[in-house]
Scaffold this active site. Structure first.
Site, mmCIF file in Angstrom:
data_model
loop_
_atom_site.group_PDB
_atom_site.id
_atom_site.type_symbol
_atom_site.label_atom_id
_atom_site.label_comp_id
_atom_site.label_asym_id
_atom_site.label_seq_id
_atom_site.Cartn_x
_atom_site.Cartn_y
_atom_site.Cartn_z
ATOM 1 N N GLY A 46 0.895 -1.302 -0.033
ATOM 2 C CA GLY A 46 -0.288 -0.080 -0.113
ATOM 3 C C GLY A 46 0.761 1.221 0.054
ATOM 4 O O GLY A 46 2.001 1.217 0.478
ATOM 5 N N GLN A 51 3.053 9.851 1.035
ATOM 6 C CA GLN A 51 4.460 9.277 1.239
ATOM 7 C C GLN A 51 5.452 9.407 -0.118
ATOM 8 O O GLN A 51 6.768 9.219 -0.083
ATOM 9 C CB GLN A 51 4.329 7.660 1.197
ATOM 10 C CG GLN A 51 3.497 7.227 2.484
ATOM 11 C CD GLN A 51 3.275 5.758 2.415
ATOM 12 O OE1 GLN A 51 2.434 5.387 1.899
ATOM 13 N NE2 GLN A 51 4.424 4.936 3.016
ATOM 14 N N LEU A 98 6.538 1.668 4.278
ATOM 15 C CA LEU A 98 7.650 2.296 3.368
ATOM 16 C C LEU A 98 8.426 3.656 3.999
ATOM 17 O O LEU A 98 9.494 3.772 3.574
ATOM 18 C CB LEU A 98 7.191 2.409 2.157
ATOM 19 C CG LEU A 98 6.654 1.053 1.598
ATOM 20 C CD1 LEU A 98 5.963 1.267 0.114
ATOM 21 C CD2 LEU A 98 7.897 0.119 1.287
ATOM 22 N N HIS A 139 -4.329 1.656 7.826
ATOM 23 C CA HIS A 139 -2.880 2.272 7.771
ATOM 24 C C HIS A 139 -2.843 3.272 6.710
ATOM 25 O O HIS A 139 -2.163 4.367 6.755
ATOM 26 C CB HIS A 139 -1.910 1.085 7.587
ATOM 27 C CG HIS A 139 -0.372 1.521 7.283
ATOM 28 N ND1 HIS A 139 0.336 0.988 8.225
ATOM 29 C CD2 HIS A 139 0.004 2.213 6.365
ATOM 30 C CE1 HIS A 139 1.824 1.631 7.808
ATOM 31 N NE2 HIS A 139 1.449 2.187 6.777
ATOM 32 N N HIS A 143 -2.536 7.817 6.759
ATOM 33 C CA HIS A 143 -1.555 8.398 6.189
ATOM 34 C C HIS A 143 -2.033 9.763 5.812
ATOM 35 O O HIS A 143 -1.197 10.887 5.637
ATOM 36 C CB HIS A 143 -0.933 7.886 4.981
ATOM 37 C CG HIS A 143 0.154 7.079 5.102
ATOM 38 N ND1 HIS A 143 1.415 7.504 6.022
ATOM 39 C CD2 HIS A 143 0.452 5.729 5.148
ATOM 40 C CE1 HIS A 143 2.310 6.507 6.102
ATOM 41 N NE2 HIS A 143 1.855 5.344 5.660
HETATM 42 ZN ZN ZN Z 1 2.661 3.515 5.744
#
Ligand code: ZN
Length: 169
Positions: A46, A51, A98, A139, A143
């Site tokens: 994901g 990110q 990540l 999750h 973010h």
């Molecule tokens: Zn994450």
């Protein structure tokens, strides 16, 4: 297509509340394709737009349900996602991120969630997710509000390089 740079903690963009996507234009399609390529290269299951340094409410998920390597991965694009239903049942499991390489944590999540979102073309969709997929959605949607799993974790630990290869989401 292009592999994008994944930003890591404590990059401030990870802590912003991301903006709603309003245009489902070719720029968005390119971004979605590049995010999938970035996710596969990482590899992970994901990826949320913050990110890769884009403050947008956009998540891509590519996830194979069972251990069978021949099983086809399921792909999800969630634009402006909202969790509209959460199970009372909670489950605790280990997850990584990540943007937090080398770390993992035990996090309690809802066992099931229902997510309302738009697809990459702006069409409304609703997904009922359970277990690991429900965990991934919670999750990734976190973010978009600047929340990282370490904020919710009961325990965070460092991984050896071998262990880090096993935990990739
Ligand atoms: Zn994450």
């Amino acid at each position: 297509m292009a592999i994008l740079n994944i930003v890591t903690f404590p990059e401030p963009s990870l802590r912003l509340k991301a903006k709603q996507v309003t245009k489902f234009d070719t720029e968005l399609q390119t971004l979605v394709d590049n995010m999938f390529e970035t996710l596969r290269a990482a590899p992970g299951v994901g990826l949320a737009a913050p990110q890769i340094g884009e403050s947008l409410r956009l998540v891509v998920v590519e996830y194979t349900e069972d251990e069978d390597e021949n099983a086809k991965p399921k792909k999800y694009v969630l634009v402006n996602p909202e969790i509209i239903k959460r199970s009372e049942e909670m489950v605790t499991d280990v997850e990584g991120c990540l943007s937090l390489p080398g770390l993992a944590g035990r996090v309690e999540r809802h066992q099931a969630v229902t997510v309302k979102a738009k697809n990459r073309f702006g069409k409304p969709l609703k997904i009922e997710a359970q277990d690991w997929l429900a965990r991934i959605f919670q999750h990734e949607i976190d973010h978009l509000d600047g929340v990282l799993y370490i904020d919710r974790a009961e325990e965070v630990f460092e991984l050896t390089p071998e262990e880090a290869e096993q935990i990739t989401d």
